[in-house]
Design a protein around this motif. Structure first.
Motif, PDB file in Angstrom:
ATOM      1  N   GLN A  28       0.821  -1.210   0.000  1.00  0.00           N
ATOM      2  CA  GLN A  28       0.000   0.000   0.000  1.00  0.00           C
ATOM      3  C   GLN A  28       0.853   1.257   0.000  1.00  0.00           C
ATOM      4  O   GLN A  28       0.529   2.242  -0.677  1.00  0.00           O
ATOM      5  CB  GLN A  28      -0.936  -0.002   1.211  1.00  0.00           C
ATOM      6  CG  GLN A  28      -2.081  -0.988   1.096  1.00  0.00           C
ATOM      7  CD  GLN A  28      -3.097  -0.804   2.197  1.00  0.00           C
ATOM      8  OE1 GLN A  28      -2.867  -0.076   3.151  1.00  0.00           O
ATOM      9  NE2 GLN A  28      -4.232  -1.461   2.078  1.00  0.00           N
ATOM     10  N   ASP A  29       1.975   1.239   0.737  1.00  0.00           N
ATOM     11  CA  ASP A  29       2.856   2.396   0.735  1.00  0.00           C
ATOM     12  C   ASP A  29       3.526   2.584  -0.626  1.00  0.00           C
ATOM     13  O   ASP A  29       3.811   3.713  -1.042  1.00  0.00           O
ATOM     14  CB  ASP A  29       3.919   2.256   1.820  1.00  0.00           C
ATOM     15  CG  ASP A  29       3.338   2.446   3.214  1.00  0.00           C
ATOM     16  OD1 ASP A  29       2.249   3.038   3.292  1.00  0.00           O
ATOM     17  OD2 ASP A  29       3.946   2.003   4.189  1.00  0.00           O
ATOM     18  N   ARG A  32       0.980   4.362  -2.603  1.00  0.00           N
ATOM     19  CA  ARG A  32       0.822   5.736  -2.139  1.00  0.00           C
ATOM     20  C   ARG A  32       1.927   6.642  -2.685  1.00  0.00           C
ATOM     21  O   ARG A  32       1.659   7.713  -3.228  1.00  0.00           O
ATOM     22  CB  ARG A  32       0.832   5.774  -0.609  1.00  0.00           C
ATOM     23  CG  ARG A  32      -0.426   5.222   0.047  1.00  0.00           C
ATOM     24  CD  ARG A  32      -0.385   5.486   1.547  1.00  0.00           C
ATOM     25  NE  ARG A  32      -1.613   5.050   2.211  1.00  0.00           N
ATOM     26  CZ  ARG A  32      -1.729   3.919   2.879  1.00  0.00           C
ATOM     27  NH1 ARG A  32      -0.694   3.104   2.990  1.00  0.00           N
ATOM     28  NH2 ARG A  32      -2.867   3.582   3.460  1.00  0.00           N
ATOM     29  N   THR A  35       1.704   7.129  -6.475  1.00  0.00           N
ATOM     30  CA  THR A  35       0.604   8.031  -6.839  1.00  0.00           C
ATOM     31  C   THR A  35       0.962   9.482  -6.540  1.00  0.00           C
ATOM     32  O   THR A  35       0.764  10.379  -7.363  1.00  0.00           O
ATOM     33  CB  THR A  35      -0.670   7.631  -6.073  1.00  0.00           C
ATOM     34  OG1 THR A  35      -1.000   6.275  -6.357  1.00  0.00           O
ATOM     35  CG2 THR A  35      -1.835   8.513  -6.477  1.00  0.00           C
ATOM     36  N   LEU A  93      -0.779  11.096   1.308  1.00  0.00           N
ATOM     37  CA  LEU A  93      -0.267   9.824   0.817  1.00  0.00           C
ATOM     38  C   LEU A  93       1.165   9.557   1.273  1.00  0.00           C
ATOM     39  O   LEU A  93       1.627   8.424   1.195  1.00  0.00           O
ATOM     40  CB  LEU A  93      -0.329   9.784  -0.716  1.00  0.00           C
ATOM     41  CG  LEU A  93      -1.728   9.910  -1.338  1.00  0.00           C
ATOM     42  CD1 LEU A  93      -1.619   9.909  -2.851  1.00  0.00           C
ATOM     43  CD2 LEU A  93      -2.635   8.793  -0.867  1.00  0.00           C
ATOM     44  N   ARG A 112       8.822   8.872   2.888  1.00  0.00           N
ATOM     45  CA  ARG A 112       8.023   7.781   3.459  1.00  0.00           C
ATOM     46  C   ARG A 112       8.956   6.912   4.299  1.00  0.00           C
ATOM     47  O   ARG A 112      10.038   6.536   3.846  1.00  0.00           O
ATOM     48  CB  ARG A 112       7.384   6.931   2.343  1.00  0.00           C
ATOM     49  CG  ARG A 112       6.298   5.986   2.853  1.00  0.00           C
ATOM     50  CD  ARG A 112       5.013   6.722   3.106  1.00  0.00           C
ATOM     51  NE  ARG A 112       4.075   5.904   3.880  1.00  0.00           N
ATOM     52  CZ  ARG A 112       2.856   6.273   4.176  1.00  0.00           C
ATOM     53  NH1 ARG A 112       2.388   7.435   3.786  1.00  0.00           N
ATOM     54  NH2 ARG A 112       2.066   5.498   4.876  1.00  0.00           N
ATOM     55  N   VAL A 199      -6.547   8.596  -4.912  1.00  0.00           N
ATOM     56  CA  VAL A 199      -6.398   9.654  -3.915  1.00  0.00           C
ATOM     57  C   VAL A 199      -7.677   9.795  -3.092  1.00  0.00           C
ATOM     58  O   VAL A 199      -7.648   9.921  -1.865  1.00  0.00           O
ATOM     59  CB  VAL A 199      -6.029  10.985  -4.607  1.00  0.00           C
ATOM     60  CG1 VAL A 199      -6.111  12.140  -3.614  1.00  0.00           C
ATOM     61  CG2 VAL A 199      -4.634  10.903  -5.197  1.00  0.00           C
ATOM     62  N   TYR A 202      -8.048   6.778  -0.585  1.00  0.00           N
ATOM     63  CA  TYR A 202      -7.215   6.877   0.615  1.00  0.00           C
ATOM     64  C   TYR A 202      -7.677   8.014   1.522  1.00  0.00           C
ATOM     65  O   TYR A 202      -7.581   7.925   2.749  1.00  0.00           O
ATOM     66  CB  TYR A 202      -5.749   7.069   0.223  1.00  0.00           C
ATOM     67  CG  TYR A 202      -5.089   5.779  -0.188  1.00  0.00           C
ATOM     68  CD1 TYR A 202      -4.960   4.736   0.717  1.00  0.00           C
ATOM     69  CD2 TYR A 202      -4.597   5.592  -1.477  1.00  0.00           C
ATOM     70  CE1 TYR A 202      -4.366   3.541   0.340  1.00  0.00           C
ATOM     71  CE2 TYR A 202      -4.009   4.402  -1.856  1.00  0.00           C
ATOM     72  CZ  TYR A 202      -3.891   3.383  -0.943  1.00  0.00           C
ATOM     73  OH  TYR A 202      -3.307   2.198  -1.300  1.00  0.00           O
ATOM     74  N   ASP A 206      -8.671   7.534   5.463  1.00  0.00           N
ATOM     75  CA  ASP A 206      -8.125   8.360   6.547  1.00  0.00           C
ATOM     76  C   ASP A 206      -9.231   9.004   7.368  1.00  0.00           C
ATOM     77  O   ASP A 206      -9.151   9.101   8.596  1.00  0.00           O
ATOM     78  CB  ASP A 206      -7.210   9.445   5.968  1.00  0.00           C
ATOM     79  CG  ASP A 206      -5.920   8.865   5.394  1.00  0.00           C
ATOM     80  OD1 ASP A 206      -5.574   7.728   5.791  1.00  0.00           O
ATOM     81  OD2 ASP A 206      -5.285   9.526   4.571  1.00  0.00           O
TER      82      ASP A 206
END
Length: 442
Positions: A28-29, A32, A35, A93, A112, A199, A202, A206
């Motif tokens: 998933q990261d 993110r 993107t 993200l 990240r 986007v 996610y 959140d």
């Protein structure tokens, strides 16, 4: 990498995902950061005509974890030296996204954090990753579109329909044998739509997480406030009951004495429930901070042996506390650890009618396993997880007393100490609660 034309956005997004996977980011990261990178690259291409993209890693000395940094250096200065993404959800993200001034240029920088479980990024490891990435051939815009479609399919649970559409599209492209550039305008539009969908997805996740955290905090505040309000009147009832039965007060009839004792017993049970609620609310709100010290398990076991042996009311039940093998040192909070073990021993003595309640410890590798076993009635398999729910009690156990909050609180404390609390039980053969803790907090 150089960002000069729109087709470079596909290559940068692809390479960003490959780099994220290579350094150990979760799937998933990877999606993110890829993107976010493609969105920022599109902004800079349209605003200043392109940028130079650099991927690097850096060790954060505060917690020993690596951080993946991506710098986008614009080919021309940014207006006013500032950058704001076209989509406000892009910043969520990644861990950080900002424009910084470095070496005379304004650089758009994002980061990240790499999971602690990922393989260490030593100099040899980084050289190996660079070589692998250098040998891999960049994919085409069509390849990157197929990858992105697959990610969105998995997120929206529409695997079958999207796979069929992609297969039809690939078949049409093979039959017509037209160049990628002829279809680039259409593919770019579809990619932008896909990015917006990811986007938005996610951002919604959140928002739901924030709502759940707010609900949990509201529950904890409610429990704490109600418990504080109940403590004063309950304490007053216990005090008044003690005054009524005091030898200095007017004598009571036997029936009155019995009624007063019932009042005092009920108030004491209620005070226990109030205190349990306060402890649980404190644990849920994160206000318990462990005092990390070197704890000698032999001392803790000796104190519990002396304290609970005096409280054992049934002569048919033996309390056996075995001496832990030396060296019995663990990095933990002595008060919280003793509270957990006392709760487990007290439950064992309370629900065991004959036989024994035994506590022992053994070291397995870099962990300690502290077990409390009894010869009680046992717990059916379907109820073994439910006893860790707040206020739940096994059918038939309410006659013994209790609030149903002790085990949930004990599991929260064990989690706070970095371990786990598990149950193994069989009806008619007793139960064993095992506390698994690391030897060293690090």
């Amino acid at each position: 990498m150089a960002l000069r034309v729109e087709q470079d956005i596909f290559l940068i997004r692809q390479r960003g995902r490959e780099v994220a996977a290579a350094v150990g980011l979760e799937h998933q990261d990877q999606v993110r950061i890829a993107t976010a990178l493609s969105e920022v690259a599109r902004d800079l291409l349209h605003a200043v005509g392109g940028a130079d993209v650099t991927f690097r890693t850096e060790l954060d000395t505060t917690d020993g974890r690596f951080v993946l940094w991506v710098d986008l250096t614009p080919v021309r200065p940014l207006p006013d030296g500032r950058y704001a993404p076209a989509s406000g959800a892009v910043a969520r993200l990644v861990d950080t996204l900002s424009a910084v001034w470095t070496r005379g240029d304004t650089v758009v920088r994002m980061s990240r954090r790499v999971p602690a479980s990922a393989q260490a990024l030593t100099s040899d490891r980084l050289a190996e990753l660079r070589a692998e990435l250098g040998r891999s051939a960049p994919g085409s815009a069509l390849d990157e579109l197929a990858e992105q479609n697959g990610q969105l399919i998995a997120a929206l649970d529409e695997v079958r329909s999207q796979r069929d559409e992609l297969a039809v599209l690939n078949a049409e492209l093979e039959e017509t044998n037209r160049g990628v550039m002829a279809l680039y305008g259409q593919l770019s539009e579809e990619l932008e739509e896909t990015n917006r969908g990811v986007v938005a997805l996610y951002a919604e996740l959140d928002e739901k997480s924030a709502q759940l955290r707010a609900a949990s905090e509201s529950k904890s505040r409610f429990l704490a406030n109600v418990s504080h309000e109940l403590r004063a009147p309950v304490t007053a009832i216990i005090g008044l009951g003690r005054l009524l039965t005091d030898s200095a007060s007017d004598p009571l009839t036997p029936e009155q004495s019995e009624q007063v004792e019932l009042i005092r017993a009920a108030a004491a049970d209620l005070l226990t429930l109030v205190n349990d609620l306060l402890d649980l609310a404190k644990a849920e709100s994160g206000r318990i901070e462990p005092d990390w010290t070197d704890v000698d398990l032999r001392v803790v076991f000796g104190q519990l042996r002396g304290t609970l042996r005096a409280l054992s009311a049934r002569p048919e039940v033996a309390l056996v506390v075995e001496e832990p093998p030396a060296p019995a040192i663990i990095r933990s909070d002595e008060v919280l650890l003793a509270q957990v073990l006392r709760n487990l021993l007290h439950n064992g003595l309370k629900f065991t009618e004959r036989g024994e309640v035994r506590m022992h410890a053994r070291r397995v590798g870099d962990r300690w396993r502290l077990a409390v076993s009894d010869t009680g009635a046992g717990i059916p398999p379907e109820l073994q997880e439910r006893i860790f729910e707040e206020f739940y009690q096994v059918p038939g156990s309410s006659r013994v007393g209790g609030t149903g909050l002790g085990l949930p609180y004990a599991r929260r404390l064990v989690t706070l100490l970095g371990g786990s609390l598990e149950l193994a039980s069989e009806p008619g053969r007793g139960s064993t609660f095992t506390v698994d803790l690391p030897v060293d907090r690090a």
